[in-house]
Design a protein around this motif. Structure first.
Motif, PDB file in Angstrom:
ATOM      1  N   MET A   1     109.117 103.964   2.355  1.00  0.00           N
ATOM      2  CA  MET A   1     109.327 102.981   3.475  1.00  0.00           C
ATOM      3  C   MET A   1     110.177 103.624   4.516  1.00  0.00           C
ATOM      4  O   MET A   1     110.127 103.657   5.606  1.00  0.00           O
ATOM      5  CB  MET A   1     110.255 101.845   2.889  1.00  0.00           C
ATOM      6  CG  MET A   1     109.282 101.087   1.958  1.00  0.00           C
ATOM      7  SD  MET A   1     108.019 100.338   2.889  1.00  0.00           S
ATOM      8  CE  MET A   1     108.809  99.283   3.986  1.00  0.00           C
ATOM      9  N   ILE A   2     111.367 104.625   4.241  1.00  0.00           N
ATOM     10  CA  ILE A   2     112.306 105.270   4.972  1.00  0.00           C
ATOM     11  C   ILE A   2     111.508 106.307   5.969  1.00  0.00           C
ATOM     12  O   ILE A   2     111.652 106.219   7.130  1.00  0.00           O
ATOM     13  CB  ILE A   2     113.435 105.952   4.321  1.00  0.00           C
ATOM     14  CG1 ILE A   2     114.381 104.815   3.780  1.00  0.00           C
ATOM     15  CG2 ILE A   2     114.048 107.016   5.123  1.00  0.00           C
ATOM     16  CD1 ILE A   2     115.217 105.578   2.703  1.00  0.00           C
ATOM     17  N   LYS A   3     110.375 107.010   5.277  1.00  0.00           N
ATOM     18  CA  LYS A   3     109.515 108.067   5.949  1.00  0.00           C
ATOM     19  C   LYS A   3     108.867 107.151   6.986  1.00  0.00           C
ATOM     20  O   LYS A   3     108.559 107.369   8.048  1.00  0.00           O
ATOM     21  CB  LYS A   3     108.947 108.822   5.041  1.00  0.00           C
ATOM     22  CG  LYS A   3     107.937 109.696   5.774  1.00  0.00           C
ATOM     23  CD  LYS A   3     107.047 110.432   4.765  1.00  0.00           C
ATOM     24  CE  LYS A   3     105.990 109.601   3.913  1.00  0.00           C
ATOM     25  NZ  LYS A   3     105.050 110.749   3.180  1.00  0.00           N
ATOM     26  N   GLY A   4     108.151 106.064   6.567  1.00  0.00           N
ATOM     27  CA  GLY A   4     107.325 105.236   7.376  1.00  0.00           C
ATOM     28  C   GLY A   4     108.071 104.884   8.842  1.00  0.00           C
ATOM     29  O   GLY A   4     107.705 104.911   9.772  1.00  0.00           O
ATOM     30  N   LEU A   5     109.236 104.153   8.410  1.00  0.00           N
ATOM     31  CA  LEU A   5     110.078 103.625   9.543  1.00  0.00           C
ATOM     32  C   LEU A   5     110.571 104.844  10.627  1.00  0.00           C
ATOM     33  O   LEU A   5     110.534 104.471  11.639  1.00  0.00           O
ATOM     34  CB  LEU A   5     111.391 103.062   9.071  1.00  0.00           C
ATOM     35  CG  LEU A   5     111.044 101.628   8.330  1.00  0.00           C
ATOM     36  CD1 LEU A   5     112.221 101.075   7.193  1.00  0.00           C
ATOM     37  CD2 LEU A   5     110.447 100.752   9.170  1.00  0.00           C
ATOM     38  N   CYS A   6     111.023 106.092   9.777  1.00  0.00           N
ATOM     39  CA  CYS A   6     111.461 107.157  10.623  1.00  0.00           C
ATOM     40  C   CYS A   6     110.253 107.477  11.494  1.00  0.00           C
ATOM     41  O   CYS A   6     110.427 107.884  12.967  1.00  0.00           O
ATOM     42  CB  CYS A   6     111.909 108.116   9.927  1.00  0.00           C
ATOM     43  SG  CYS A   6     113.555 107.792   9.314  1.00  0.00           S
ATOM     44  N   LYS A   7     109.065 107.679  11.194  1.00  0.00           N
ATOM     45  CA  LYS A   7     108.015 108.196  11.820  1.00  0.00           C
ATOM     46  C   LYS A   7     107.801 107.215  12.941  1.00  0.00           C
ATOM     47  O   LYS A   7     107.197 107.335  13.975  1.00  0.00           O
ATOM     48  CB  LYS A   7     106.653 108.279  10.984  1.00  0.00           C
ATOM     49  CG  LYS A   7     106.623 109.503  10.279  1.00  0.00           C
ATOM     50  CD  LYS A   7     105.286 109.646   9.486  1.00  0.00           C
ATOM     51  CE  LYS A   7     105.038 110.949   8.821  1.00  0.00           C
ATOM     52  NZ  LYS A   7     103.723 111.397   8.489  1.00  0.00           N
ATOM     53  N   ASN A   8     107.967 105.789  12.852  1.00  0.00           N
ATOM     54  CA  ASN A   8     107.678 104.607  13.861  1.00  0.00           C
ATOM     55  C   ASN A   8     108.916 104.735  14.744  1.00  0.00           C
ATOM     56  O   ASN A   8     108.891 103.696  15.637  1.00  0.00           O
ATOM     57  CB  ASN A   8     107.536 103.246  13.041  1.00  0.00           C
ATOM     58  CG  ASN A   8     106.755 102.256  13.926  1.00  0.00           C
ATOM     59  OD1 ASN A   8     105.954 103.032  14.805  1.00  0.00           O
ATOM     60  ND2 ASN A   8     106.787 101.048  13.532  1.00  0.00           N
ATOM     61  N   GLY A   9     109.940 105.598  14.456  1.00  0.00           N
ATOM     62  CA  GLY A   9     110.993 105.356  15.571  1.00  0.00           C
ATOM     63  C   GLY A   9     112.073 104.361  15.112  1.00  0.00           C
ATOM     64  O   GLY A   9     112.821 104.081  16.074  1.00  0.00           O
ATOM     65  N   LYS A  10     111.862 103.543  14.085  1.00  0.00           N
ATOM     66  CA  LYS A  10     112.864 102.432  13.531  1.00  0.00           C
ATOM     67  C   LYS A  10     113.911 103.124  12.707  1.00  0.00           C
ATOM     68  O   LYS A  10     113.856 102.725  11.500  1.00  0.00           O
ATOM     69  CB  LYS A  10     111.995 101.392  13.012  1.00  0.00           C
ATOM     70  CG  LYS A  10     111.026 100.707  13.961  1.00  0.00           C
ATOM     71  CD  LYS A  10     110.273  99.662  13.452  1.00  0.00           C
ATOM     72  CE  LYS A  10     109.444  99.002  14.509  1.00  0.00           C
ATOM     73  NZ  LYS A  10     108.627  97.833  13.640  1.00  0.00           N
ATOM     74  N   ILE A  11     114.772 103.895  13.191  1.00  0.00           N
ATOM     75  CA  ILE A  11     115.752 104.485  12.276  1.00  0.00           C
ATOM     76  C   ILE A  11     116.826 103.530  11.846  1.00  0.00           C
ATOM     77  O   ILE A  11     117.249 103.706  10.579  1.00  0.00           O
ATOM     78  CB  ILE A  11     116.594 105.625  13.348  1.00  0.00           C
ATOM     79  CG1 ILE A  11     117.201 106.439  12.156  1.00  0.00           C
ATOM     80  CG2 ILE A  11     117.070 105.476  14.322  1.00  0.00           C
ATOM     81  CD1 ILE A  11     116.600 107.187  11.159  1.00  0.00           C
ATOM     82  N   ASN A  12     117.236 102.362  12.789  1.00  0.00           N
ATOM     83  CA  ASN A  12     118.085 101.521  12.241  1.00  0.00           C
ATOM     84  C   ASN A  12     117.492 100.750  11.028  1.00  0.00           C
ATOM     85  O   ASN A  12     118.342 100.401  10.190  1.00  0.00           O
ATOM     86  CB  ASN A  12     118.446 100.695  13.276  1.00  0.00           C
ATOM     87  CG  ASN A  12     119.162 101.244  14.343  1.00  0.00           C
ATOM     88  OD1 ASN A  12     119.988 102.248  13.998  1.00  0.00           O
ATOM     89  ND2 ASN A  12     119.181 100.978  15.624  1.00  0.00           N
ATOM     90  N   ASP A  13     116.070 100.323  10.961  1.00  0.00           N
ATOM     91  CA  ASP A  13     115.386  99.628   9.854  1.00  0.00           C
ATOM     92  C   ASP A  13     115.528 100.557   8.591  1.00  0.00           C
ATOM     93  O   ASP A  13     115.601 100.197   7.543  1.00  0.00           O
ATOM     94  CB  ASP A  13     114.333  99.162  10.413  1.00  0.00           C
ATOM     95  CG  ASP A  13     114.121  98.202  11.424  1.00  0.00           C
ATOM     96  OD1 ASP A  13     115.083  97.319  11.349  1.00  0.00           O
ATOM     97  OD2 ASP A  13     113.245  98.038  12.045  1.00  0.00           O
ATOM     98  N   ALA A  14     115.293 101.910   8.819  1.00  0.00           N
ATOM     99  CA  ALA A  14     115.430 103.122   7.922  1.00  0.00           C
ATOM    100  C   ALA A  14     116.841 103.035   7.057  1.00  0.00           C
ATOM    101  O   ALA A  14     116.875 103.026   5.892  1.00  0.00           O
ATOM    102  CB  ALA A  14     114.860 104.309   8.473  1.00  0.00           C
ATOM    103  N   LEU A  15     117.693 102.889   8.042  1.00  0.00           N
ATOM    104  CA  LEU A  15     119.111 102.841   7.521  1.00  0.00           C
ATOM    105  C   LEU A  15     119.414 101.726   6.584  1.00  0.00           C
ATOM    106  O   LEU A  15     120.130 101.723   5.774  1.00  0.00           O
ATOM    107  CB  LEU A  15     120.045 102.994   8.602  1.00  0.00           C
ATOM    108  CG  LEU A  15     120.082 104.532   8.948  1.00  0.00           C
ATOM    109  CD1 LEU A  15     120.940 104.347  10.480  1.00  0.00           C
ATOM    110  CD2 LEU A  15     120.640 105.670   8.115  1.00  0.00           C
ATOM    111  N   GLN A  16     118.714 100.592   7.019  1.00  0.00           N
ATOM    112  CA  GLN A  16     118.917  99.183   6.217  1.00  0.00           C
ATOM    113  C   GLN A  16     118.121  99.637   4.954  1.00  0.00           C
ATOM    114  O   GLN A  16     118.489  99.117   3.817  1.00  0.00           O
ATOM    115  CB  GLN A  16     118.257  98.295   6.939  1.00  0.00           C
ATOM    116  CG  GLN A  16     119.058  97.736   8.142  1.00  0.00           C
ATOM    117  CD  GLN A  16     118.449  96.575   8.963  1.00  0.00           C
ATOM    118  OE1 GLN A  16     117.427  95.866   8.490  1.00  0.00           O
ATOM    119  NE2 GLN A  16     119.158  96.073  10.044  1.00  0.00           N
TER     120      GLN A  16
END
Length: 381
Positions: free
Chosen positions: A198-213
């Protein structure tokens, strides 16, 4: 035409004549059987009873996998038809080899109707993998995952995570969250691998704040982050210029007793250099060596560029020599920058060393480089 004499039934025949008749009958039977070619796809030509092993052998030895459905339909009409997981797997693998993915969907519908046996998670993992990787039918892979309970089977985290990773790799970011939220419905216990995906997917999508959540979800799910978790977040933060936050994750790793690896350090070194913090990237590289962590080739290359950015040409030359001794490939651009820098500093004696190393590594200097070297030597003298 010569007619044969009719012998009465009560007539006693000579023994030799009886032998002749038996041999004649035998040869006629052999000749007849050899002239009939049995159809290997017609299961009526097989013996009355086929064991499950024999049935699977028939599918495994099919020369044309396109005939799989024909054989399966014939097999289903036999009294000894008792399908099991091994049979279904063999059929689906044959159809996959024939790229008959519609046929696989037909077989899956048949399985649901027949309800002849309980299927394992491994069976569905294979089907989902075929849909996702061979057929490119991502939606069908997702549907199969959520349809597993209708076959009285439940996915393991391995199968669930495979679908999540498939969605990340195919950049179907809109669907990932929906599938992730379905873990409870499927009875899947979220693990560290799932959160990492999930973190990898969010980072690839540029949603780093969501990845940190999602990163904050680790303790809530009784999971522990690993090196891959931190390196993925570091890469996402550095790509957005948030290097300080990436460094804070390095400190958090050390606090939690997780040893950073060469990849995570490489991400930080690259992030520092690309954000203009060249001296810090070199310092981090030195720390890495002192800790006994052997850098990967791309880390050496990043530091080499950093030294050249700082105009530390002698240090860059020594690092290039070290890299060459380790059989690492040095970019042509690095040699070009080194020679240009040494020419500017009028360090003629070292130009020859770099030039020789460059040629040994298979690079030929361009005409502009030769002009620069000759001009430097003339000005020096």
């Amino acid at each position: 035409m010569i007619s044969r004499p009719i012998v009465a039934c009560n007539t006693k025949l000579p023994k030799t004549y009886l032998i002749f008749l038996q041999l004649n009958l035998y040869h006629s039977t052999v000749s007849l059987s050899s002239s009939i070619k049995l159809d290997p796809l017609d299961l009526r030509n097989y013996k009355d009873w086929l064991s499950p092993t024999e049935v699977i052998k028939i599918f495994e030895t099919l020369k044309n996998p396109n005939s799989t459905l024909t054989v399966l339909n014939q097999l289903s009409k036999r009294k000894d038809y008792k399908p099991n997981e091994a049979l279904y797997t063999s059929v689906i693998n044959n159809l996959s080899e024939a790229k008959n993915f519609d046929g696989i969907e037909e077989v899956m519908k048949r399985i649901k109707v027949e309800k002849s046996c309980r299927l394992s998670d491994g069976f569905f993992y294979n089907v989902i993998r075929i849909y996702g990787l061979r057929a490119g039918r991502i939606n069908r892979a997702i549907e199969t995952l959520f349809d597993m309970p209708n076959y009285s089977s439940w996915p393991t985290p391995k199968t669930f995570n495979f679908v999540l990773n498939l969605l990340v790799n195919t950049k179907q970011f809109d669907v990932i969250h929906e599938v992730y939220m379905g873990a409870g419905k499927l009875g899947v216990e979220v693990d560290a691998c799932c959160l990492n995906i999930m973190i990898k997917g969010l980072c690839k999508n540029g949603k780093i704040n969501d990845a940190l959540q999602v990163f904050d979800e680790f303790p809530k799910q009784n999971c522990k982050p690993n090196v891959r978790t931190f390196s993925t977040l570091m890469h996402g933060l550095c790509s957005l210029g948030r290097v300080e936050e990436a460094f804070s994750l390095l400190q958090k790793m050390e606090t939690e007793g997780i040893e950073p690896d060469a990849i995570s350090i490489n991400i930080l070194i690259s992030g520092l250099r690309k954000n203009g913090r060249v001296e810090e990237s070199i310092h981090l590289f030195d720390r890495m060596l002192l800790k006994g962590c052997e850098p990967i080739p791309s880390t050496y290359q990043e530091v080499l560029y950093a030294l050249l950015d700082c105009r530390k040409y002698i240090e860059a030359m020594n690092l290039a020599k070290n890299m060459s001794s380790k059989k690492m490939v040095i970019s042509f651009e690095s040699y070009n920058l080194m020679i240009s820098g040494l020419c500017e500093e009028k360090i003629v004696e070292d130009i020859e060393i770099v030039l020789k190393q460059m040629i040994e590594n298979g690079f030929l200097p361009k005409l502009s480089m030769w002009k620069q070297i000759v001009q430097c030597i003339l000005e020096k003298n």
